[in-house]
Scaffold this motif. Sequence first.
Motif, PDB file in Angstrom:
ATOM      1  N   LEU A 194       0.823  -1.206   0.000  1.00  0.00           N
ATOM      2  CA  LEU A 194       0.000   0.000   0.000  1.00  0.00           C
ATOM      3  C   LEU A 194       0.862   1.263   0.000  1.00  0.00           C
ATOM      4  CD1 LEU A 194      -2.833  -1.023   2.494  1.00  0.00           C
ATOM      5  CD2 LEU A 194      -3.033  -0.708   0.018  1.00  0.00           C
ATOM      6  N   ALA A 195       1.947   1.218   0.747  1.00  0.00           N
ATOM      7  CA  ALA A 195       2.828   2.376   0.821  1.00  0.00           C
ATOM      8  C   ALA A 195       3.530   2.655  -0.497  1.00  0.00           C
ATOM      9  CB  ALA A 195       3.865   2.166   1.926  1.00  0.00           C
ATOM     10  N   ARG A 196       3.714   1.621  -1.313  1.00  0.00           N
ATOM     11  CA  ARG A 196       4.414   1.785  -2.597  1.00  0.00           C
ATOM     12  C   ARG A 196       3.472   1.994  -3.775  1.00  0.00           C
ATOM     13  NH1 ARG A 196       7.358   3.021  -4.818  1.00  0.00           N
ATOM     14  NH2 ARG A 196       9.069   1.802  -5.655  1.00  0.00           N
ATOM     15  N   GLN A 197       2.199   1.818  -3.573  1.00  0.00           N
ATOM     16  CA  GLN A 197       1.242   2.030  -4.666  1.00  0.00           C
ATOM     17  C   GLN A 197       0.904   3.515  -4.789  1.00  0.00           C
ATOM     18  OE1 GLN A 197      -1.931  -0.675  -3.571  1.00  0.00           O
ATOM     19  NE2 GLN A 197      -1.213  -2.232  -4.995  1.00  0.00           N
ATOM     20  N   VAL A 198       1.921   4.296  -4.997  1.00  0.00           N
ATOM     21  CA  VAL A 198       1.776   5.745  -5.107  1.00  0.00           C
ATOM     22  C   VAL A 198       2.244   6.161  -6.496  1.00  0.00           C
ATOM     23  CG1 VAL A 198       2.527   7.975  -4.217  1.00  0.00           C
ATOM     24  CG2 VAL A 198       2.155   6.070  -2.638  1.00  0.00           C
ATOM     25  N   SER A 199       1.384   6.822  -7.231  1.00  0.00           N
ATOM     26  CA  SER A 199       1.732   7.223  -8.590  1.00  0.00           C
ATOM     27  C   SER A 199       1.966   8.724  -8.725  1.00  0.00           C
ATOM     28  CB  SER A 199       0.626   6.798  -9.565  1.00  0.00           C
ATOM     29  OG  SER A 199      -0.620   7.365  -9.188  1.00  0.00           O
ATOM     30  N   SER A 200       1.936   9.462  -7.595  1.00  0.00           N
ATOM     31  CA  SER A 200       2.238  10.886  -7.661  1.00  0.00           C
ATOM     32  C   SER A 200       3.722  11.077  -7.957  1.00  0.00           C
ATOM     33  CB  SER A 200       1.863  11.567  -6.345  1.00  0.00           C
ATOM     34  OG  SER A 200       2.568  10.979  -5.267  1.00  0.00           O
ATOM     35  N   GLY A 201       4.102  12.303  -8.295  1.00  0.00           N
ATOM     36  CA  GLY A 201       5.493  12.546  -8.647  1.00  0.00           C
ATOM     37  C   GLY A 201       5.825  12.082 -10.044  1.00  0.00           C
ATOM     38  N   ARG A 202       4.817  12.048 -10.896  1.00  0.00           N
ATOM     39  CA  ARG A 202       4.988  11.699 -12.312  1.00  0.00           C
ATOM     40  C   ARG A 202       5.557  10.283 -12.492  1.00  0.00           C
ATOM     41  NH1 ARG A 202       7.923  13.888 -15.769  1.00  0.00           N
ATOM     42  NH2 ARG A 202       6.360  14.066 -17.427  1.00  0.00           N
ATOM     43  N   VAL A 203       5.138   9.359 -11.654  1.00  0.00           N
ATOM     44  CA  VAL A 203       5.629   7.987 -11.765  1.00  0.00           C
ATOM     45  C   VAL A 203       5.246   7.382 -13.113  1.00  0.00           C
ATOM     46  CG1 VAL A 203       5.364   5.645 -10.866  1.00  0.00           C
ATOM     47  CG2 VAL A 203       5.719   7.554  -9.290  1.00  0.00           C
ATOM     48  N   PHE A 204       3.964   7.367 -13.429  1.00  0.00           N
ATOM     49  CA  PHE A 204       3.537   6.775 -14.694  1.00  0.00           C
ATOM     50  C   PHE A 204       3.818   7.693 -15.874  1.00  0.00           C
ATOM     51  CE2 PHE A 204       0.633   4.049 -12.033  1.00  0.00           C
ATOM     52  CZ  PHE A 204       1.309   2.875 -12.307  1.00  0.00           C
ATOM     53  N   GLU A 205       3.820   8.996 -15.639  1.00  0.00           N
ATOM     54  CA  GLU A 205       4.160   9.912 -16.723  1.00  0.00           C
ATOM     55  C   GLU A 205       5.586   9.668 -17.223  1.00  0.00           C
ATOM     56  OE1 GLU A 205       0.945  11.996 -14.349  1.00  0.00           O
ATOM     57  OE2 GLU A 205       2.673  10.705 -13.936  1.00  0.00           O
ATOM     58  N   ARG A 206       6.512   9.462 -16.284  1.00  0.00           N
ATOM     59  CA  ARG A 206       7.891   9.172 -16.673  1.00  0.00           C
ATOM     60  C   ARG A 206       8.005   7.812 -17.360  1.00  0.00           C
ATOM     61  NH1 ARG A 206      11.233   9.902 -11.362  1.00  0.00           N
ATOM     62  NH2 ARG A 206       9.215   9.457 -10.427  1.00  0.00           N
ATOM     63  N   LEU A 207       7.246   6.852 -16.884  1.00  0.00           N
ATOM     64  CA  LEU A 207       7.264   5.540 -17.536  1.00  0.00           C
ATOM     65  C   LEU A 207       6.710   5.657 -18.949  1.00  0.00           C
ATOM     66  CD1 LEU A 207       7.833   2.565 -17.488  1.00  0.00           C
ATOM     67  CD2 LEU A 207       5.680   2.187 -16.248  1.00  0.00           C
ATOM     68  N   TRP A 208       5.656   6.452 -19.125  1.00  0.00           N
ATOM     69  CA  TRP A 208       5.100   6.699 -20.460  1.00  0.00           C
ATOM     70  C   TRP A 208       6.165   7.311 -21.374  1.00  0.00           C
ATOM     71  CZ3 TRP A 208       1.427   6.335 -24.091  1.00  0.00           C
ATOM     72  CH2 TRP A 208       1.307   7.354 -25.042  1.00  0.00           C
ATOM     73  N   GLU A 209       6.896   8.307 -20.867  1.00  0.00           N
ATOM     74  CA  GLU A 209       7.926   8.956 -21.667  1.00  0.00           C
ATOM     75  C   GLU A 209       9.016   7.965 -22.062  1.00  0.00           C
ATOM     76  OE1 GLU A 209       9.135  12.133 -19.145  1.00  0.00           O
ATOM     77  OE2 GLU A 209       7.271  13.266 -19.424  1.00  0.00           O
ATOM     78  N   TYR A 210       9.387   7.108 -21.130  1.00  0.00           N
ATOM     79  CA  TYR A 210      10.402   6.087 -21.405  1.00  0.00           C
ATOM     80  C   TYR A 210       9.919   5.085 -22.455  1.00  0.00           C
ATOM     81  CZ  TYR A 210      12.926   1.687 -20.617  1.00  0.00           C
ATOM     82  OH  TYR A 210      13.611   0.510 -20.787  1.00  0.00           O
ATOM     83  N   LEU A 211       8.702   4.606 -22.295  1.00  0.00           N
ATOM     84  CA  LEU A 211       8.193   3.563 -23.188  1.00  0.00           C
ATOM     85  C   LEU A 211       7.927   4.077 -24.599  1.00  0.00           C
ATOM     86  CD1 LEU A 211       5.710   1.757 -20.752  1.00  0.00           C
ATOM     87  CD2 LEU A 211       7.946   0.934 -21.513  1.00  0.00           C
ATOM     88  N   THR A 212       7.574   5.340 -24.727  1.00  0.00           N
ATOM     89  CA  THR A 212       7.219   5.876 -26.046  1.00  0.00           C
ATOM     90  C   THR A 212       8.342   6.667 -26.697  1.00  0.00           C
ATOM     91  OG1 THR A 212       6.245   7.885 -25.089  1.00  0.00           O
ATOM     92  CG2 THR A 212       4.783   5.988 -25.414  1.00  0.00           C
ATOM     93  N   ALA A 213       9.484   6.779 -26.040  1.00  0.00           N
ATOM     94  CA  ALA A 213      10.609   7.545 -26.596  1.00  0.00           C
ATOM     95  C   ALA A 213      10.999   6.994 -27.968  1.00  0.00           C
ATOM     96  CB  ALA A 213      11.802   7.489 -25.648  1.00  0.00           C
ATOM     97  N   GLY A 214      11.194   7.891 -28.924  1.00  0.00           N
ATOM     98  CA  GLY A 214      11.601   7.489 -30.256  1.00  0.00           C
ATOM     99  C   GLY A 214      10.470   7.124 -31.189  1.00  0.00           C
ATOM    100  N   ASP A 215       9.236   7.242 -30.714  1.00  0.00           N
ATOM    101  CA  ASP A 215       8.117   6.903 -31.595  1.00  0.00           C
ATOM    102  C   ASP A 215       8.071   7.888 -32.759  1.00  0.00           C
ATOM    103  OD1 ASP A 215       5.438   5.124 -31.534  1.00  0.00           O
ATOM    104  OD2 ASP A 215       4.989   7.113 -32.374  1.00  0.00           O
ATOM    105  N   PRO A 216       7.788   7.394 -33.961  1.00  0.00           N
ATOM    106  CA  PRO A 216       7.782   8.278 -35.133  1.00  0.00           C
ATOM    107  C   PRO A 216       6.576   9.207 -35.209  1.00  0.00           C
ATOM    108  CG  PRO A 216       7.095   6.076 -35.760  1.00  0.00           C
ATOM    109  CD  PRO A 216       7.556   5.989 -34.334  1.00  0.00           C
ATOM    110  N   GLU A 217       5.634   9.036 -34.293  1.00  0.00           N
ATOM    111  CA  GLU A 217       4.406   9.820 -34.352  1.00  0.00           C
ATOM    112  C   GLU A 217       4.173  10.486 -32.996  1.00  0.00           C
ATOM    113  OE1 GLU A 217      -0.205   9.033 -35.815  1.00  0.00           O
ATOM    114  OE2 GLU A 217       1.104   7.356 -35.351  1.00  0.00           O
ATOM    115  N   PRO A 218       4.973  11.504 -32.647  1.00  0.00           N
ATOM    116  CA  PRO A 218       4.867  12.107 -31.310  1.00  0.00           C
ATOM    117  C   PRO A 218       3.501  12.721 -31.070  1.00  0.00           C
ATOM    118  CG  PRO A 218       6.193  13.494 -32.748  1.00  0.00           C
ATOM    119  CD  PRO A 218       5.958  12.199 -33.481  1.00  0.00           C
ATOM    120  N   LEU A 219       2.992  12.483 -29.866  1.00  0.00           N
ATOM    121  CA  LEU A 219       1.687  13.005 -29.471  1.00  0.00           C
ATOM    122  C   LEU A 219       1.860  14.405 -28.899  1.00  0.00           C
ATOM    123  CD1 LEU A 219      -1.286  11.902 -29.248  1.00  0.00           C
ATOM    124  CD2 LEU A 219      -0.761  11.346 -26.890  1.00  0.00           C
TER     125      LEU A 219
END
Length: 245
Positions: free
Chosen positions: A206-231
């Motif tokens: 429960l203590a680690r299930q925290v997504s504040s601080g751009r946790v998933f936003e940074r993961l999104w940036e990492y996973l989509t880096a280099g995509d030919p169709e930037p959003l």
Amino acid sequence: MSLPAGRQPLPVLQQRVRIVSRALARHGLVGAWGHCSARIDENRFLVCAAKPMGQIGSHDDGVIVNVDQPLPEGVLGEVRIHQRIYARRQDVGGICRVMPPITMALSTLKRVPKPRHGVGAFIADCQFWDDPRLLRDDSLADELAIEIANEDALVMRGNGAVTVGGSIEEAMCKAWCLEDAARIERYVSDLSDDLSQSLLSKDEVLARQVSSGRVFERLWEYLTAGDPEPLDESLAFPSESEVWL
């Protein structure tokens, strides 16, 4: 302010689905098989083009599918999994059907990744589907939707996994978290015969299930880096207030 994820114009939703499709392939979470979708509204969703996801180009639009009607021609049979989950889960705005290799290997032993590190906390209640068959009939898809219940991930024995989220971006991030947890599971299994000592407690999860601080936003940036169709940056990752609801 951008429109909520599920209320965005269809061309924007098409783009988001394409970007997620390629990201899943780029990071080895899908190969020849797999699919993802984003909810449009209460009764419809958009599923990616029926082709290897890494080969989905900027003009390969997805197909609109109704939750409670037969699958359109050309849509993959297992997309009925998406239908049944969307029908049962009004909180779900995105679904990924993936084939992560380490998760798959564990599943053949009837094991799912356990929460042993921070990322693993996000899939702590991963469910297990003890059936290697493809889900190409409605009754099996119904059973799977019941089995995943209110959790975010389900592993299918020898047949990949399904992850869900409030948006397709969140579902993709959960798919990556699932495979990362499987990677840790494999390493820990090599290091010790006593796997219980490395488990996070319920309080630690429960203590680690925290997504504040751009946790998933940074993961999104990492996973989509280099995509030919930037959003467009304003639509890059839906905030909690911008999920499909």
